[in-house]
Design an enzyme around this catalytic site. Structure first.
Site, PDB file in Angstrom:
ATOM      1  N   HIS A  99      42.617  44.360  50.881  1.00  0.00           N
ATOM      2  CA  HIS A  99      41.758  43.342  51.480  1.00  0.00           C
ATOM      3  C   HIS A  99      41.949  42.407  49.900  1.00  0.00           C
ATOM      4  CE1 HIS A  99      38.779  45.751  48.596  1.00  0.00           C
ATOM      5  NE2 HIS A  99      38.397  44.623  48.496  1.00  0.00           N
ATOM      6  N   HIS A 101      40.622  38.456  47.727  1.00  0.00           N
ATOM      7  CA  HIS A 101      39.414  38.345  47.970  1.00  0.00           C
ATOM      8  C   HIS A 101      39.805  36.604  47.654  1.00  0.00           C
ATOM      9  CE1 HIS A 101      36.371  41.216  46.100  1.00  0.00           C
ATOM     10  NE2 HIS A 101      37.827  42.400  46.072  1.00  0.00           N
TER      11      HIS A 101
END
Ligand code: AMP
Ligand code: ZN
Length: 146
Positions: A99, A101
């Site tokens: 993922h 940020h």
């Protein structure tokens, strides 16, 4: 993936505050934000980190970054932002479903940045440059035996 927290969030088996979703990825607020408005953008496809993400999925996520980052900045009044991907435990990754940020930044926030930087000596920069080029060629063209 049954044991993956982010897969559970994607499947709505764990609640999250989504701010964006499409067929390929979702974005939601980090539950423990570095700064308020800290967003995670997560491909729906389970993958451990960036190295195992299909290029087209990575490209799709990247295409969403400009608008999402701009929205985070506008919504929080941030003066800037960091986009960070932690890969591997040693790099701070805690959820092994890759993922990005998006972290809004303020001049008086408590983030410990920038990181310490070093220097190259002699031909070190050439050596590491050649090594990376060689590995990249092998990954992009496995038949060549590079
Ligand atoms: P990383 O350390 O790069 O693997 O990032 C994982 C992030 O997921 C951390 O910043 C956590 O605060 C965040 N996180 C963990 N559980 C949740 C959750 N249930 N909802 C939203 N964010 C979460
Ligand atoms: Zn997962």
């Amino acid at each position: 993936m049954d044991h993956c927290l982010f897969c559970k969030i994607i499947e709505n088996r764990i609640p999250s505050r989504r701010v964006y979703q499409d067929d390929v990825c979702i974005a939601f607020l980090d539950i423990n934000p570095v700064n308020r408005g800290h967003v995670l953008i997560v491909p729906r496809l389970h993958h451990e980190d960036l190295t195992s993400l299909p290029p087209e999925v990575a490209a799709h996520v990247a295409s969403k970054l400009p608008a999402l980052c701009a929205a985070v900045v506008r919504a929080t009044g941030a003066e800037g932002f960091n986009v960070i991907v932690n890969n591997g435990k040693v790099a701070g990754q805690t959820i092994f479903h890759g993922h990005w940020h998006i972290i809004p930044r303020f001049h008086d926030d408590t983030v410990n940045w920038p990181w310490p930087q070093g220097a190259y000596f002699g031909d070190e920069i050439q050596q590491i440059g050649f090594a990376i080029e060689k590995e990249l060629a092998a990954l992009q063209n496995p038949e060549s035996g590079a």
